[in-house]
Design a protein around this motif. Structure first.
Motif, short mmCIF file in Angstrom:
data_model
loop_
_atom_site.label_atom_id
_atom_site.label_comp_id
_atom_site.label_asym_id
_atom_site.label_seq_id
_atom_site.Cartn_x
_atom_site.Cartn_y
_atom_site.Cartn_z
N UNK A 148 39.81 -6.89 -26.40
CA UNK A 148 40.15 -6.12 -27.58
C UNK A 148 40.73 -6.96 -28.70
N UNK A 149 40.65 -8.29 -28.55
CA UNK A 149 41.22 -9.17 -29.58
C UNK A 149 40.32 -9.26 -30.80
N UNK A 150 39.06 -8.86 -30.63
CA UNK A 150 38.12 -8.95 -31.74
C UNK A 150 37.04 -10.02 -31.53
N UNK A 151 36.99 -10.58 -30.32
CA UNK A 151 35.98 -11.62 -30.03
C UNK A 151 34.57 -11.07 -30.19
N UNK A 152 34.31 -9.97 -29.49
CA UNK A 152 32.94 -9.42 -29.50
C UNK A 152 32.55 -8.96 -30.90
N UNK A 153 33.47 -8.30 -31.57
CA UNK A 153 33.16 -7.84 -32.93
C UNK A 153 32.85 -9.02 -33.84
N UNK A 154 33.62 -10.10 -33.67
CA UNK A 154 33.37 -11.29 -34.49
C UNK A 154 31.99 -11.87 -34.21
N UNK A 155 31.66 -11.97 -32.92
CA UNK A 155 30.34 -12.49 -32.57
C UNK A 155 29.24 -11.56 -33.07
N UNK A 156 29.44 -10.25 -32.94
CA UNK A 156 28.45 -9.29 -33.43
C UNK A 156 28.20 -9.47 -34.93
N UNK A 157 29.26 -9.69 -35.67
CA UNK A 157 29.09 -9.86 -37.12
C UNK A 157 28.40 -11.19 -37.41
N UNK A 158 28.77 -12.21 -36.65
CA UNK A 158 28.13 -13.52 -36.83
C UNK A 158 26.63 -13.41 -36.58
N UNK A 159 26.27 -12.56 -35.62
CA UNK A 159 24.87 -12.45 -35.23
C UNK A 159 24.15 -11.31 -35.95
N UNK A 160 24.74 -10.84 -37.02
CA UNK A 160 24.12 -9.84 -37.89
C UNK A 160 23.86 -8.51 -37.19
N UNK A 161 24.60 -8.25 -36.11
CA UNK A 161 24.46 -6.96 -35.45
C UNK A 161 25.37 -5.92 -36.09
#
Lengths: 323, 242
Positions: A45-58
């Motif tokens: 819940x730190x924001x890792x996945x959300x950050x990666x999702x944004x990086x990958x244009x998801x």
């Protein structure tokens, strides 16, 4: 469209992602440079996945700007600059491993020979099997194969070694080091701290959607301050211990005391000056895991202090587990 | 475009292995035609029963082929994360949806051709070449309406809801469209609006040799526009959750 030049491979400029009032990512700024191997560390819940999702244009950031290879993430991905593997990424059902890898390689402008990819991912033995009949670890390796099926300059992996046994994990990282030796940039999220310690030359610690620490594993360890001071002491008086100078966290088990301290010398002198005579004194540097816990715990404490007028401000021993 | 065709080819080879899918899109219309096709001697919509039933079964195969397999597959592939994985590849943004529709067009052409051949050689339906071509095109292109609907449903609903929804849609359009039995009276009034009815009626009018009312092709285009619109809405609304 290989990336050349000196600009960062990836840059986040004050990127935020809000879901209603929840700030999943909160003003994140960072740069990745070519050839780096970077670990993204943070509790759930730190924001890792959300950050990666944004990086990958998801996902689209609520505000801020992300650049990859000098363009927006979507175009960087569509031009084949990025190979990525996500926890949430799935496999096409009803086809064999070889067919799937062949397909994904074919979608790529610079495909890697399928046999090479199968070997690198360690899935030659299951190449003829259907993807929906693989074990968890095998599925994970097929996902990895899809990330390296094309010649990409940046590889993004979200917890790549989950569901792998120790041996497979070691083979995986040996393979990964070969890939990175070709000058690729690697960004991976993990909750195995020793993995970050061994594989990464740079670690980003994020918590509550913000970047807390950015440095080499050694720097992160020292950034946490801190050393661990341990000793035995009969009849410990906890309020006294909590008032010690330099104390970051405290852990007491009957007569065994563990103190994380930003200045272990001062802490120890204070114990002695108060007339105590502890035994079995040990001062050790913190491992990455403890450093990570110290950094995130400190951040959580600050956040609590800011938000909570109701909570009493005791520095309770932190017994949180990192994941 | 090359990558879309590559994905389409992979999708087709997957479908070829799926016996259940082939049974419904090709097997069932063929079997029904063999059993029922020459039973009646009456005329339907002005044409011999064997000709009507040939058109109906071609429509049945094409429309169910476009809807049946696709909606559930899209929904499942969204659930397992395959659509997400594809978004991380250089495949263009709508490549997945385009490949699905192309795939369904290739498989439905198979079922249309087989049923028409059956009509010609088993049902003894004799038509000028241009009429065969018009019928095949109307039924085949008409099936894209259901291909678009499959995308709309598959993107919007989870797999366990897709099944009952497609079955409902399927039965309503097939029964009201006069696919299983010719319509008359009130039922025809209701069913006249369906794309399945329009596809069949255009074909039988062509066979009968009368001019096709302009409302029928218009109905097909309107349905296509509606379902394409729904498909686009579904895909867009799920952009951040696939």
């Amino acid at each position: 469209m290989s990336h050349s030049g000196t600009g960062p491979v990836v840059s986040f400029e004050n990127v935020s992602k809000h879901y209603g009032s929840l700030k999943a990512v909160d003003g994140l700024s960072l740069d990745l440079r070519a050839g780096e191997t970077v670990a993204l560390l943070g509790p759930n819940g730190a924001g890792k996945s959300t950050s990666l999702d944004m990086l990958l244009a998801l996902r689209k950031p609520t505000s801020g700007k992300i650049r990859m290879f000098g363009s927006d993430p979507y175009h960087a991905i569509k031009s084949g600059n990025v190979g990525a593997m996500l926890q949430s990424g799935g496999l096409m059902p009803e086809v064999t491993v070889r067919e799937l890898v062949t397909l994904v390689a074919g979608l790529h402008p610079r495909p890697v020979p399928v046999a090479t990819t199968l070997r690198r991912a360690g899935i030659e033995d299951v190449a003829g099997q259907r993807v929906d009949r693989l074990s968890g670890g095998q599925t994970q390796r097929v996902r990895f194969a899809l990330a390296i099926a094309g010649e990409s300059d940046l590889i993004v992996l979200d917890e790549p070694t989950t569901a792998m046994d120790v041996e497979t994990r070691q083979r995986f990282w040996a393979q990964m080091k070969e890939e990175v030796a070709e000058g690729k940039t690697l960004l991976f999220a993990t909750h195995y701290l020793e993995e970050a310690d061994q594989a990464a030359d740079r670690i980003l610690v994020i918590n509550r959607g913000r970047l807390l620490a950015d440095g080499t594993p050694a720097e992160i360890k020292s950034r946490a301050g801190a050393k661990q001071l341990s000793f035995r002491l009969q009849n410990v008086h906890e309020p006294f211990l909590l008032s010690l100078p330099g104390l970051v966290s405290l852990d007491v088990h009957s007569d065994i005391v563990h103190i994380q301290s930003s200045d272990s010398d001062k802490t120890l002198y204070a114990v002695l000056d108060a007339g105590y005579r502890p035994t079995d004194i040990e001062v050790t540097g913190l491992g990455l895991e403890q450093a990570f816990l110290a950094i995130t715990a400190e951040d959580d404490r600050e956040a609590d202090e800011q938000s909570a007028a109701q909570a009493p401000q005791t520095t309770k021993p932190t017994a949180r587990s990192a994941r | 475009m090359r990558s879309i065709l590559l994905l389409t080819r992979a999708e087709i080879s997957r479908l070829r292995r799926n016996k259940r899918y082939l049974l419904f899109t090709v097997g069932l219309p063929v079997i029904l035609y063999l059993i029922v096709g020459k039973q009646a001697t009456a005329t339907v919509y002005g044409v011999p029963f064997a000709a009507y039933y040939m058109v109906a079964m071609a429509t049945f195969g094409a429309f169910s082929g476009a809807l049946n397999g696709n909606a559930i597959r899209i929904s499942e592939e969204r659930k397992v994360g395959w659509i997400r994985q594809l978004r991380l590849t250089p495949l263009p943004a709508n490549g997945y949806v385009v490949a699905k529709i192309l795939t369904s067009m290739v498989t439905t052409i198979l079922s249309v051709v087989i049923v028409l051949l059956l009509g010609r050689f088993y049902g003894d339906v004799r038509l000028p070449l241009w009429e065969w071509i018009v019928i095949a095109l109307v039924v085949w292109l008409g099936s894209t309406i259901f291909a678009a609907l499959a995308v709309a449903i598959g993107y919007r609903f989870p797999p366990d809801q897709v099944q009952p929804i497609t079955i409902l849609v399927y039965f309503v359009f097939l029964a009201l469209g006069g696919v299983w039995f010719p319509l008359s009276g009130t039922l025809q009034k209701i069913g006249e609006g369906t794309p399945t009815y329009a596809a069949i009626k255009i074909s039988t009018d062509v066979i009968f040799g009368k001019s096709v009312p302009v409302g029928l092709p218009v109905a097909l285009v309107v349905w296509l526009a509606i379902f394409v619109g729904l498909a686009i809405l579904s895909v867009r609304s799920m952009a951040e959750s696939v």
